[in-house]
Design a protein around this motif. Sequence first.
Motif, PDB file in Angstrom:
ATOM      1  N   HIS A   1      -3.225  46.840 -82.618  1.00  0.00           N
ATOM      2  CA  HIS A   1      -4.558  47.209 -83.073  1.00  0.00           C
ATOM      3  C   HIS A   1      -5.574  46.350 -82.316  1.00  0.00           C
ATOM      4  CE1 HIS A   1      -2.598  49.218 -86.496  1.00  0.00           C
ATOM      5  NE2 HIS A   1      -1.904  48.096 -86.673  1.00  0.00           N
ATOM      6  N   ASP A   2      -6.334  46.974 -81.441  1.00  0.00           N
ATOM      7  CA  ASP A   2      -7.347  46.274 -80.644  1.00  0.00           C
ATOM      8  C   ASP A   2      -8.687  46.482 -81.336  1.00  0.00           C
ATOM      9  OD1 ASP A   2      -8.820  45.018 -78.742  1.00  0.00           O
ATOM     10  OD2 ASP A   2      -8.417  46.452 -77.138  1.00  0.00           O
ATOM     11  N   LEU A   3      -9.219  45.400 -81.936  1.00  0.00           N
ATOM     12  CA  LEU A   3     -10.423  45.501 -82.762  1.00  0.00           C
ATOM     13  C   LEU A   3     -11.581  44.765 -82.113  1.00  0.00           C
ATOM     14  CD1 LEU A   3      -8.195  44.624 -85.674  1.00  0.00           C
ATOM     15  CD2 LEU A   3      -9.776  46.502 -86.022  1.00  0.00           C
ATOM     16  N   THR A   4     -12.713  45.434 -82.034  1.00  0.00           N
ATOM     17  CA  THR A   4     -13.958  44.813 -81.585  1.00  0.00           C
ATOM     18  C   THR A   4     -14.968  44.887 -82.724  1.00  0.00           C
ATOM     19  OG1 THR A   4     -13.588  45.424 -79.272  1.00  0.00           O
ATOM     20  CG2 THR A   4     -15.842  44.887 -79.917  1.00  0.00           C
ATOM     21  N   PHE A   5     -15.446  43.721 -83.161  1.00  0.00           N
ATOM     22  CA  PHE A   5     -16.372  43.623 -84.286  1.00  0.00           C
ATOM     23  C   PHE A   5     -17.763  43.254 -83.795  1.00  0.00           C
ATOM     24  CE2 PHE A   5     -12.184  42.534 -85.793  1.00  0.00           C
ATOM     25  CZ  PHE A   5     -12.081  43.129 -87.034  1.00  0.00           C
ATOM     26  N   PHE A   6     -18.766  43.777 -84.471  1.00  0.00           N
ATOM     27  CA  PHE A   6     -20.155  43.376 -84.259  1.00  0.00           C
ATOM     28  C   PHE A   6     -20.707  42.943 -85.618  1.00  0.00           C
ATOM     29  CE2 PHE A   6     -19.050  46.490 -81.047  1.00  0.00           C
ATOM     30  CZ  PHE A   6     -19.486  45.887 -79.875  1.00  0.00           C
ATOM     31  N   VAL A   7     -20.953  41.624 -85.732  1.00  0.00           N
ATOM     32  CA  VAL A   7     -21.340  41.036 -87.013  1.00  0.00           C
ATOM     33  C   VAL A   7     -22.768  40.512 -86.901  1.00  0.00           C
ATOM     34  CG1 VAL A   7     -20.777  39.313 -88.763  1.00  0.00           C
ATOM     35  CG2 VAL A   7     -18.935  40.394 -87.427  1.00  0.00           C
ATOM     36  N   TYR A   8     -23.607  40.934 -87.849  1.00  0.00           N
ATOM     37  CA  TYR A   8     -25.015  40.537 -87.804  1.00  0.00           C
ATOM     38  C   TYR A   8     -25.177  39.082 -88.228  1.00  0.00           C
ATOM     39  CZ  TYR A   8     -30.026  40.465 -88.736  1.00  0.00           C
ATOM     40  OH  TYR A   8     -31.368  40.147 -88.733  1.00  0.00           O
ATOM     41  N   ASP A   9     -25.902  38.316 -87.409  1.00  0.00           N
ATOM     42  CA  ASP A   9     -26.230  36.925 -87.707  1.00  0.00           C
ATOM     43  C   ASP A   9     -27.711  36.865 -88.053  1.00  0.00           C
ATOM     44  OD1 ASP A   9     -26.937  34.216 -87.654  1.00  0.00           O
ATOM     45  OD2 ASP A   9     -25.370  33.746 -86.190  1.00  0.00           O
TER      46      ASP A   9
END
Length: 250
Positions: free
Chosen positions: A183-191
């Motif tokens: 499972h290749d996961l790319t996350f975008f998390v708001y800071d």
Amino acid sequence: MTSFSYGEFAYVYDELMKDVPYDRWVEYAARKLQENGLSAPSILDIGCGTGEVSVRLAKAGYDVTGVDLSDDMLTVAQDKAQGEGVQLSLFQQDMSQLELPSSFDCAVIFCDSLNYLETEDQVKGTFKSVYDHLEPGGLLLFDVHSLYKVNHVFGENTFTYNEEELSYIWSCFQGEHPNSVEHDLTFFVYDERKDAYDRFDELHKQRTYSVDTYKQWLTEAGFSKVETTADFTSDSPTDKAERILFCVQK
């Protein structure tokens, strides 16, 4: 691009898993415990993660000990238990090499945690390690992805999730071993402090085996009774079942 550690993953994990049916695992455990005459058992939750199942079991009145390999996951679990007003004993350990100070009436390995073990020896070691930590007549309850799910549902598919503070792209690929998936996961998390999104990348590997193979290894570990059902029903697994649940007795 930033390498995404399990420490960071632990704090967004619950948001990603908010639709996971934790209550169904708890209901399954309660039913099997009742069927086997274990009315007030001590339970070892292996691969407990952020404590979603552990806390539910503790709130149901069970004496719960949690084990996980990630210290960050256990920190979240401890905070969650305190917030819910329940007591958990938590240990950072490898499930295939358990060294706990007591034995238990029941051990659970839910949410396909067993599928994260990369080798056959680790799975066999886990079964033996759990066996050694169970009281006579104790139960091991666990679930795994089926061969069908790993090879046909995950396959070469891509899944997405998009919310204001968290988004991800989840791509699945065949793993290096038979009946495995990456499972290749790319996350975008708001800071909020930067008013910008951070990108993190994570690779998860899972591997499964046939029902007969699991049964053979359980028997070799010393377990005498093995029951399998599919997808939270009372039905036996079919060729297209996706989740196999095991109820095993020492």
